[in-house]
Design a protein around this motif. Structure first.
Motif, PDB file in Angstrom:
ATOM      1  N   VAL A 169       0.840  -1.208   0.000  1.00  0.00           N
ATOM      2  CA  VAL A 169       0.000   0.000   0.000  1.00  0.00           C
ATOM      3  C   VAL A 169       0.870   1.250   0.000  1.00  0.00           C
ATOM      4  O   VAL A 169       0.717   2.146  -0.853  1.00  0.00           O
ATOM      5  CB  VAL A 169      -0.956   0.010   1.202  1.00  0.00           C
ATOM      6  CG1 VAL A 169      -1.724   1.326   1.243  1.00  0.00           C
ATOM      7  CG2 VAL A 169      -1.925  -1.160   1.131  1.00  0.00           C
ATOM      8  N   VAL A 170       1.774   1.355   0.970  1.00  0.00           N
ATOM      9  CA  VAL A 170       2.633   2.537   1.088  1.00  0.00           C
ATOM     10  C   VAL A 170       3.496   2.696  -0.157  1.00  0.00           C
ATOM     11  O   VAL A 170       3.629   3.798  -0.708  1.00  0.00           O
ATOM     12  CB  VAL A 170       3.515   2.438   2.342  1.00  0.00           C
ATOM     13  CG1 VAL A 170       4.531   3.589   2.375  1.00  0.00           C
ATOM     14  CG2 VAL A 170       2.658   2.461   3.594  1.00  0.00           C
ATOM     15  N   THR A 171       4.088   1.609  -0.613  1.00  0.00           N
ATOM     16  CA  THR A 171       4.967   1.678  -1.789  1.00  0.00           C
ATOM     17  C   THR A 171       4.199   2.117  -3.023  1.00  0.00           C
ATOM     18  O   THR A 171       4.659   2.982  -3.785  1.00  0.00           O
ATOM     19  CB  THR A 171       5.637   0.316  -2.039  1.00  0.00           C
ATOM     20  OG1 THR A 171       6.334  -0.103  -0.861  1.00  0.00           O
ATOM     21  CG2 THR A 171       6.618   0.404  -3.201  1.00  0.00           C
ATOM     22  N   SER A 172       3.019   1.546  -3.237  1.00  0.00           N
ATOM     23  CA  SER A 172       2.217   1.904  -4.415  1.00  0.00           C
ATOM     24  C   SER A 172       1.785   3.362  -4.377  1.00  0.00           C
ATOM     25  O   SER A 172       1.889   4.079  -5.378  1.00  0.00           O
ATOM     26  CB  SER A 172       0.977   0.992  -4.506  1.00  0.00           C
ATOM     27  OG  SER A 172       1.335  -0.353  -4.676  1.00  0.00           O
ATOM     28  N   VAL A 173       1.299   3.812  -3.210  1.00  0.00           N
ATOM     29  CA  VAL A 173       0.845   5.206  -3.078  1.00  0.00           C
ATOM     30  C   VAL A 173       2.007   6.169  -3.276  1.00  0.00           C
ATOM     31  O   VAL A 173       1.878   7.205  -3.962  1.00  0.00           O
ATOM     32  CB  VAL A 173       0.183   5.433  -1.706  1.00  0.00           C
ATOM     33  CG1 VAL A 173      -0.073   6.913  -1.470  1.00  0.00           C
ATOM     34  CG2 VAL A 173      -1.122   4.642  -1.607  1.00  0.00           C
ATOM     35  N   LEU A 174       3.157   5.846  -2.704  1.00  0.00           N
ATOM     36  CA  LEU A 174       4.336   6.704  -2.819  1.00  0.00           C
ATOM     37  C   LEU A 174       4.748   6.879  -4.278  1.00  0.00           C
ATOM     38  O   LEU A 174       4.948   8.011  -4.764  1.00  0.00           O
ATOM     39  CB  LEU A 174       5.493   6.108  -2.010  1.00  0.00           C
ATOM     40  CG  LEU A 174       6.842   6.814  -2.127  1.00  0.00           C
ATOM     41  CD1 LEU A 174       6.752   8.231  -1.578  1.00  0.00           C
ATOM     42  CD2 LEU A 174       7.924   6.017  -1.394  1.00  0.00           C
ATOM     43  N   PHE A 175       4.850   5.776  -4.997  1.00  0.00           N
ATOM     44  CA  PHE A 175       5.297   5.849  -6.391  1.00  0.00           C
ATOM     45  C   PHE A 175       4.229   6.451  -7.299  1.00  0.00           C
ATOM     46  O   PHE A 175       4.551   7.175  -8.249  1.00  0.00           O
ATOM     47  CB  PHE A 175       5.717   4.464  -6.889  1.00  0.00           C
ATOM     48  CG  PHE A 175       7.115   4.099  -6.482  1.00  0.00           C
ATOM     49  CD1 PHE A 175       7.391   3.698  -5.189  1.00  0.00           C
ATOM     50  CD2 PHE A 175       8.156   4.178  -7.377  1.00  0.00           C
ATOM     51  CE1 PHE A 175       8.687   3.370  -4.797  1.00  0.00           C
ATOM     52  CE2 PHE A 175       9.451   3.857  -7.009  1.00  0.00           C
ATOM     53  CZ  PHE A 175       9.717   3.457  -5.717  1.00  0.00           C
ATOM     54  N   LEU A 176       2.962   6.177  -7.008  1.00  0.00           N
ATOM     55  CA  LEU A 176       1.894   6.792  -7.802  1.00  0.00           C
ATOM     56  C   LEU A 176       1.905   8.306  -7.642  1.00  0.00           C
ATOM     57  O   LEU A 176       1.649   9.048  -8.605  1.00  0.00           O
ATOM     58  CB  LEU A 176       0.538   6.222  -7.384  1.00  0.00           C
ATOM     59  CG  LEU A 176       0.181   4.839  -7.928  1.00  0.00           C
ATOM     60  CD1 LEU A 176      -1.082   4.318  -7.277  1.00  0.00           C
ATOM     61  CD2 LEU A 176       0.008   4.881  -9.456  1.00  0.00           C
ATOM     62  N   ALA A 177       2.187   8.783  -6.432  1.00  0.00           N
ATOM     63  CA  ALA A 177       2.252  10.221  -6.194  1.00  0.00           C
ATOM     64  C   ALA A 177       3.384  10.858  -6.990  1.00  0.00           C
ATOM     65  O   ALA A 177       3.221  11.938  -7.585  1.00  0.00           O
ATOM     66  CB  ALA A 177       2.432  10.499  -4.697  1.00  0.00           C
ATOM     67  N   VAL A 178       4.533  10.195  -7.028  1.00  0.00           N
ATOM     68  CA  VAL A 178       5.667  10.719  -7.795  1.00  0.00           C
ATOM     69  C   VAL A 178       5.347  10.702  -9.290  1.00  0.00           C
ATOM     70  O   VAL A 178       5.651  11.660 -10.017  1.00  0.00           O
ATOM     71  CB  VAL A 178       6.940   9.906  -7.509  1.00  0.00           C
ATOM     72  CG1 VAL A 178       8.096  10.424  -8.365  1.00  0.00           C
ATOM     73  CG2 VAL A 178       7.305   9.985  -6.032  1.00  0.00           C
TER      74      VAL A 178
END
Length: 278
Positions: free
Chosen positions: A243-252
């Motif tokens: 969850v955290v990894t996906s959200v972080l990279f999607l934001a970038v």
């Protein structure tokens, strides 16, 4: 009538582009810049972590998630084909979704059907070679600077799909089957990319093949980075979770796409090769 061609220092032709009376005014792919490669790796990372997240959290099972994401990809590709030129938001959404679908295709074959990673890697490699052979035989070019007809765009997206599927299988084979671990695998793929770049700069390795080899290698690199961040510490990761990894990279990714949409730094000028001149 005379067909004019133009050269690009970033990516040269393999052969001469075949003329087409249906050629579009604008290319449908971005310029190959540092932004391109950063977004490519980010999308591949999201493809790995999002596929795992959906499989674990959505409750649809691997097959159900695969059908859902494939349907979404089909819709976005229809929009992409109907655009009159390269649009960063649509294009990179298609890349992100095709990354997820490519991952799911490989996972379905290995997890649900029991096909070995060695077999899937070989099958996807052969499928990609077939796509390239048909593309080149039909269009006399594999350059992404000539994605300016519907047919070339279709070949392009088929090639992209199989590079993601191949990269997923090859990456899993290296990281898990050969048991090198996520961090060592990531370092291995970075070294391979550096070798390709060196061969292109110093040894005159063909630019088109350099591009496609790098495109394939960035898939397992992105997947390894995603696993390094998301997997539990006991398995060799940092334990951030999908969850955290996906959200972080999607934001970038979103931030970069908005930036490129505003600045247009990755949009090529209209190709003179896109017209038939009397």
């Amino acid at each position: 009538m005379e067909y004019e061609t133009s050269e690009n220092p970033v990516l040269e032709e393999v052969g001469q582009a075949a003329p087409s009376c249906h050629r579009l005014r604008w290319h449908k792919a971005p310029e190959v810049t540092v932004y391109f490669w950063v977004l490519k790796v980010l999308c591949t990372t999201v493809g790995e972590t999002a596929a795992d997240l959906l499989n674990e959290k959505a409750g649809l099972g691997l097959t159900g998630v695969s059908f859902l994401m494939s349907a979404l990809l089909a819709i976005v590709l229809v929009v992409q084909f109907r655009t009159k030129g390269y649009r960063p938001g649509v294009y990179w959404l298609a890349v992100a979704l095709i990354s997820v679908v490519g991952t799911l295709v490989s996972d379905n074959l290995t997890d649900n059907m029991g096909v070995t990673l060695e077999t899937t890697t070989a099958v996807f490699a052969i499928a990609l070679v077939i796509v390239f052979a048909l593309w080149y035989r039909t269009e006399r070019t594999l350059s992404i600077h000539h994605i300016d007809t519907d047919r070339r765009e279709a070949f392009y997206w088929f090639a992209v799909l199989f590079t993601f599927a191949l990269g997923t299988s090859a990456g899993d084979l290296v990281a898990e089957k050969i048991n090198l671990g996520y961090w060592v695998s990531a370092g291995l793929f970075v070294a391979a990319l550096a070798a390709i770049a060196l061969a292109w700069f110093s040894l005159d390795l063909n630019a088109v093949w350099s591009f496609w080899i790098a495109y394939i290698l960035t898939r397992p690199l992105g997947a390894s980075v995603g696993d390094c961040l998301s997997q539990p510490t006991g398995d060799g990761g940092l334990g951030l979770g999908t969850v955290v990894t996906s959200v972080l990279f999607l934001a970038v990714i979103l931030g970069l796409v908005v930036y490129l949409s505003v600045t247009r730094k990755d949009i090529a000028a209209p190709e003179q090769a896109g017209t038939l001149v009397a």
